[in-house]
Design a protein around this motif. Structure first.
Motif, mmCIF file in Angstrom:
data_model
loop_
_atom_site.group_PDB
_atom_site.id
_atom_site.type_symbol
_atom_site.label_atom_id
_atom_site.label_comp_id
_atom_site.label_asym_id
_atom_site.label_seq_id
_atom_site.Cartn_x
_atom_site.Cartn_y
_atom_site.Cartn_z
ATOM 1 N N LYS A 82 0.365 -1.582 0.403
ATOM 2 C CA LYS A 82 0.250 -0.034 -0.088
ATOM 3 C C LYS A 82 0.900 0.878 -0.110
ATOM 4 N N LYS A 84 4.073 1.349 -1.084
ATOM 5 C CA LYS A 84 4.260 1.319 -2.263
ATOM 6 C C LYS A 84 3.672 2.361 -3.440
ATOM 7 N N GLN A 85 2.778 1.652 -3.389
ATOM 8 C CA GLN A 85 1.408 1.806 -3.979
ATOM 9 C C GLN A 85 1.209 3.611 -4.262
ATOM 10 N N LYS A 86 0.372 3.822 -2.940
ATOM 11 C CA LYS A 86 0.694 5.305 -2.684
ATOM 12 C C LYS A 86 2.054 6.345 -2.895
ATOM 13 N N GLN A 88 3.883 5.667 -5.388
ATOM 14 C CA GLN A 88 3.686 5.724 -7.326
ATOM 15 C C GLN A 88 2.795 6.474 -7.479
ATOM 16 N N ASP A 89 1.186 6.313 -7.094
ATOM 17 C CA ASP A 89 0.039 7.444 -7.249
ATOM 18 C C ASP A 89 0.589 8.547 -7.479
#
Length: 150
Positions: A82, A84-86, A88-89
């Motif tokens: 989560k 890492k995704q944040k 990237q976003d």
């Protein structure tokens, strides 16, 4: 005004003593204070988050321990994904904003040039109009010879 206070203490089961105090003639309410109680007379109060937990030895070979570790490991993986995704976003949003900023700056340059051209045209037109119009006080009056003497 003299301030005298009375203190009453009551010991609770969790080892914390609550001191209630009343101030005479002050008219102010006082908040109860938590004071640790221990046989030796000192020490720290146990925080509420630690009161219900046991400090007993946990067998690392037990099924309960393995299940807890697996659940914890899964939660850690999920949290890291989560995060890492944040990240990237956020990076993607930063790149979008940079591109938009570049487009807007190019548009500003174009509009500034257009404004400059239009100002020059306006000033040139205004200057030409000013050259063609005579001031009001310098008009020449012509007299009509037929109207003389009437």
């Amino acid at each position: 005004m003299s301030k005298t206070s009375q203190q009453n203490s009551a010991t609770e089961a969790n080892g914390v003593s609550v001191i209630h105090s009343q101030a005479h003639t002050s008219g102010l309410q006082q908040v109860p204070q938590l004071v640790p109680v221990s046989p030796g007379g000192g020490g720290k109060a146990v925080p509420p988050s630690k009161q219900g937990k046991k400090n007993s030895f946990v067998d690392r070979n037990s099924d309960e321990y393995r299940q807890r570790r697996e659940r914890n490991n899964m939660a850690v993986k999920k949290s890291r994904l989560k995060s890492k995704q944040k990240a990237q976003d956020t990076l993607q949003r930063v790149n979008q904003l940079k591109e938009e900023n570049e487009r807007l700056e190019a548009k500003i340059k174009l509009l500034t040039k257009e404004l400059s051209v239009l100002k020059d045209l306006f000033l040139e037109h205004a200057h030409n109009l000013a050259d063609n119009v005579q001031p009001v006080g310098t008009e020449t009056t012509t007299t009509n010879p037929e109207n003389n003497g009437q």
